[in-house]
Scaffold this active site. Sequence first.
Site, PDB file in Angstrom:
ATOM      1  CG  HIS A  43      -0.146   0.074   2.510  1.00  0.00           C
ATOM      2  ND1 HIS A  43       0.291  -1.062   3.161  1.00  0.00           N
ATOM      3  CD2 HIS A  43       0.295   1.121   3.246  1.00  0.00           C
ATOM      4  CE1 HIS A  43       0.953  -0.713   4.245  1.00  0.00           C
ATOM      5  NE2 HIS A  43       0.974   0.611   4.309  1.00  0.00           N
ATOM      6  CG  HIS A 130       7.462   5.566   0.491  1.00  0.00           C
ATOM      7  ND1 HIS A 130       7.153   6.692   1.238  1.00  0.00           N
ATOM      8  CD2 HIS A 130       7.607   4.555   1.376  1.00  0.00           C
ATOM      9  CE1 HIS A 130       7.135   6.366   2.515  1.00  0.00           C
ATOM     10  NE2 HIS A 130       7.400   5.071   2.631  1.00  0.00           N
TER      11      HIS A 130
END
Length: 189
Positions: A43, A130
């Site tokens: 995620h 990120h």
Amino acid sequence: MAKTRTFIAVEAVDQVHASALGVIDRLRSATDNVKWVEPDNLHWTLHFLGDLGDVEMAEVCLRTVRTAAKHEGFTLEARGIGAFPTIERPRALWLGAGEGHEQLCDLQADIERAIESLGFRAERRQFVPHLTLGRVGQGSHGGSLLTERLEKLTDFDGGAMGVDSVTVYASELTREGPTYHVLARAPLG
């Protein structure tokens, strides 16, 4: 009262999810001292909240749903492999964001503002979108082979995915690693 470890994120799906798994496979043989993220746990973290009580958790979910509805869906491109703090001394390995980076940053900032009055302060560091791939074990930096492979992937094209919702997760820490449970899905407008 029991507390629940909670965070807000965008789930990695489609081509980006497949690319992240492919990169993990490519890097896995470079070192044996990395705890790789499980495939179901990939995620883009927007905000880590820590341990919340039921009332706080419900309010975070409500505010996240309201805030997400104000944003249009968008396409997020995964681009570049990197490491925090540096590729030469990696602690966390990640897949970066290309096109769609600005929309993800705007979404993250709006969610942060929406929950700030609940006592959640904005990060002091600038938000860097990120997707964490793995964490290098204590007392190690992965070795020169890992650094060499990371350097070759700095321009990696990880494809794209549609971002159409934000998820509030509960994270249960176990010996095998964290297990995530969806507390709320917040569709984008």
